[in-house]
Design an enzyme around this catalytic site. Structure first.
Site, PDB file in Angstrom:
ATOM      1  N   ARG A  37       0.818  -1.221   0.000  1.00 20.74           N
ATOM      2  CA  ARG A  37       0.000   0.000   0.000  1.00 20.74           C
ATOM      3  C   ARG A  37       0.849   1.267   0.000  1.00 20.74           C
ATOM      4  O   ARG A  37       0.323   2.361  -0.017  1.00 20.74           O
ATOM      5  CB  ARG A  37      -0.932  -0.008   1.222  1.00 20.74           C
ATOM      6  CG  ARG A  37      -2.005  -1.089   1.126  1.00 20.74           C
ATOM      7  CD  ARG A  37      -2.925  -1.099   2.332  1.00 20.74           C
ATOM      8  NE  ARG A  37      -2.247  -1.615   3.520  1.00 20.74           N
ATOM      9  CZ  ARG A  37      -2.097  -2.904   3.791  1.00 20.74           C
ATOM     10  NH1 ARG A  37      -2.559  -3.805   2.951  1.00 20.74           N
ATOM     11  NH2 ARG A  37      -1.481  -3.296   4.873  1.00 20.74           N
ATOM     12  N   LYS A  84       6.501 -17.119   8.938  1.00 24.59           N
ATOM     13  CA  LYS A  84       6.250 -18.435   9.528  1.00 24.59           C
ATOM     14  C   LYS A  84       5.072 -19.092   8.814  1.00 24.59           C
ATOM     15  O   LYS A  84       3.945 -18.630   8.930  1.00 24.59           O
ATOM     16  CB  LYS A  84       5.958 -18.292  11.021  1.00 24.59           C
ATOM     17  CG  LYS A  84       7.146 -17.710  11.787  1.00 24.59           C
ATOM     18  CD  LYS A  84       6.832 -17.410  13.241  1.00 24.59           C
ATOM     19  CE  LYS A  84       8.075 -16.855  13.947  1.00 24.59           C
ATOM     20  NZ  LYS A  84       7.844 -16.528  15.354  1.00 24.59           N
ATOM     21  N   SER A 116       5.325  -9.200  18.464  1.00 24.53           N
ATOM     22  CA  SER A 116       5.620  -7.868  17.935  1.00 24.53           C
ATOM     23  C   SER A 116       5.265  -6.746  18.909  1.00 24.53           C
ATOM     24  O   SER A 116       6.014  -5.788  19.073  1.00 24.53           O
ATOM     25  CB  SER A 116       4.854  -7.634  16.631  1.00 24.53           C
ATOM     26  OG  SER A 116       5.123  -8.647  15.710  1.00 24.53           O
ATOM     27  N   LYS A 167       4.776 -24.393  15.671  1.00 21.63           N
ATOM     28  CA  LYS A 167       4.193 -24.049  16.980  1.00 21.63           C
ATOM     29  C   LYS A 167       2.874 -23.297  16.839  1.00 21.63           C
ATOM     30  O   LYS A 167       2.070 -23.265  17.775  1.00 21.63           O
ATOM     31  CB  LYS A 167       5.190 -23.254  17.832  1.00 21.63           C
ATOM     32  CG  LYS A 167       5.717 -21.972  17.199  1.00 21.63           C
ATOM     33  CD  LYS A 167       4.869 -20.759  17.443  1.00 21.63           C
ATOM     34  CE  LYS A 167       5.187 -19.680  16.450  1.00 21.63           C
ATOM     35  NZ  LYS A 167       4.423 -18.459  16.633  1.00 21.63           N
ATOM     36  N   SER A 230      -0.958 -13.463  20.843  1.00 19.06           N
ATOM     37  CA  SER A 230      -0.755 -14.365  19.705  1.00 19.06           C
ATOM     38  C   SER A 230      -2.052 -14.538  18.927  1.00 19.06           C
ATOM     39  O   SER A 230      -3.085 -14.899  19.484  1.00 19.06           O
ATOM     40  CB  SER A 230      -0.271 -15.734  20.199  1.00 19.06           C
ATOM     41  OG  SER A 230      -0.521 -16.721  19.216  1.00 19.06           O
ATOM     42  N   ARG A 231      -1.975 -14.297  17.625  1.00 20.87           N
ATOM     43  CA  ARG A 231      -3.172 -14.439  16.781  1.00 20.87           C
ATOM     44  C   ARG A 231      -3.642 -15.890  16.738  1.00 20.87           C
ATOM     45  O   ARG A 231      -4.840 -16.160  16.709  1.00 20.87           O
ATOM     46  CB  ARG A 231      -2.871 -13.931  15.372  1.00 20.87           C
ATOM     47  CG  ARG A 231      -2.595 -12.444  15.306  1.00 20.87           C
ATOM     48  CD  ARG A 231      -2.462 -11.956  13.882  1.00 20.87           C
ATOM     49  NE  ARG A 231      -1.221 -12.386  13.266  1.00 20.87           N
ATOM     50  CZ  ARG A 231      -0.132 -11.646  13.153  1.00 20.87           C
ATOM     51  NH1 ARG A 231      -0.117 -10.425  13.648  1.00 20.87           N
ATOM     52  NH2 ARG A 231       0.951 -12.096  12.560  1.00 20.87           N
ATOM     53  N   GLU A 257      -1.238 -17.697  10.748  1.00 17.42           N
ATOM     54  CA  GLU A 257      -0.642 -18.645   9.806  1.00 17.42           C
ATOM     55  C   GLU A 257      -0.926 -20.098  10.181  1.00 17.42           C
ATOM     56  O   GLU A 257      -0.895 -20.984   9.336  1.00 17.42           O
ATOM     57  CB  GLU A 257       0.873 -18.429   9.710  1.00 17.42           C
ATOM     58  CG  GLU A 257       1.297 -17.090   9.103  1.00 17.42           C
ATOM     59  CD  GLU A 257       1.109 -17.017   7.588  1.00 17.42           C
ATOM     60  OE1 GLU A 257       0.541 -17.958   7.007  1.00 17.42           O
ATOM     61  OE2 GLU A 257       1.523 -15.999   7.007  1.00 17.42           O
TER      62      GLU A 257
END
Length: 309
Positions: A37, A84, A116, A167, A230-231, A257
């Protein structure tokens, strides 16, 4: 502050890319960031770069690498992959994709327990950089090391890369565990047996077992399985709370992911007869074949056996 200034290009302006950019800039290096973008072209961002860091999501890796391929880059340019995941069609890792497109350039994998948001808050962290080219790993180590970010080198790039990738699936299971309020004992058992699955898959790929007990394996596993930041953990937690996968993914800031990785791993495990019961139940849960509670029951009712065999 490093004595030598290095020109570093970061591909991807998400939270991870921005975090790596801030670490490099704090060390006095010249940093450029490319985003889909943004106004700058890919060619202008990577021009004259000594280190190119890929922090884009898995689905964009091959496309971006292919766009860079026709550009004239010196063979000394180091590619660092900080993605990842696994490519569904080829089951390639990000470093394998970069190496296939840039066979003459050194490839370095950067992976570790690196949430992050914490790095952006200047909280202390450590990571691993791995490459078959020792000097390349050491160059990247120097570029990013600081009093708040400790970087270790490692000679097992595929192991370091797979630790960060595998993981994510266990983190989804861990989120389910917490969402169902199953307690600390269950969580400890889940994470430990999850690590066993990671080692099994890693060994198939030729990764060293000991790598999975380091920062990029166990370290990243602990961070991702224990943090709401953590997503992938959030995916499991929300599913256990009764939300649909579609609604959960729509509200996530960025890509989980582990959802795609899980599908690829189940496919691989079937082909190669690798036993990965936790991953299989996560896959069934993501496919809507079982509820979180049914997935747990399936794991608890498996045949009893020795811990090591």
């Amino acid at each position: 502050m490093q004595e030598t200034t290095i020109s570093i290009s970061i591909l991807g302006a998400g939270a991870w890319g921005e975090s790596l950019a801030s670490l490099a800039a704090a060390n006095g290096h010249g940093v450029k960031i490319w985003s889909r973008r943004g106004s700058e072209t890919l060619a202008s961002v990577v021009e004259d770069a000594e280190i190119i860091v890929s922090a884009i999501s898995m689905k964009g890796v091959r496309e971006v690498a292919t766009q860079i391929q026709p550009l004239t880059l010196p063979p000394a340019t180091i590619f660092v992959t900080a993605t990842k995941g696994l490519e569904p069609d080829t089951i390639n890792t990000p470093s394998q994709i970069w190496q296939s497109i840039f066979p003459d350039n050194p490839i370095v994998v950067l992976s570790g327990p690196n949430l992050s948001q914490e790095i952006q808050q200047s909280l202390p962290a450590a990571t691993a950089v791995a490459s078959r080219v020792v000097t390349a790993a050491e160059t990247v180590q120097l570029a990013f090391s600081s009093p708040r970010f400790r970087v270790y080198t490692n000679p097992d790039p595929i192991g370091v890369e797979l630790g960060g990738t595998l993981k994510n699936v266990i983190a989804i299971a861990s989120g389910v565990c917490d969402g169902l309020q199953l307690g600390t004992n269950a969580k400890a058992a889940l994470v430990t047996r999850g690590l066993t699955e990671m080692v099994r898959i890693g060994n198939f790929w030729g990764a060293k077992t000991e790598t999975f007990y380091g920062l990029s394996g166990l370290g990243d596993l602990l961070a991702t399985c224990n943090s709401p930041l953590s997503r992938n953990y959030q995916v499991g937690y929300q599913l256990a709370s009764g939300k649909t996968l579609t609604a959960t993914l729509a509200n996530l800031p960025g890509t989980a992911e582990g959802v795609n990785t899980c599908q690829v791993l189940v496919q691989l495990a079937k082909q190669q007869n690798i036993v990965i019961p936790i991953t299989e139940q996560v896959h069934r849960l993501l496919q809507g074949e079982v509820t979180p509670r049914q997935a747990l029951d399936e794991l608890m009712l498996r045949d009893i056996k020795p811990e090591y065999h």
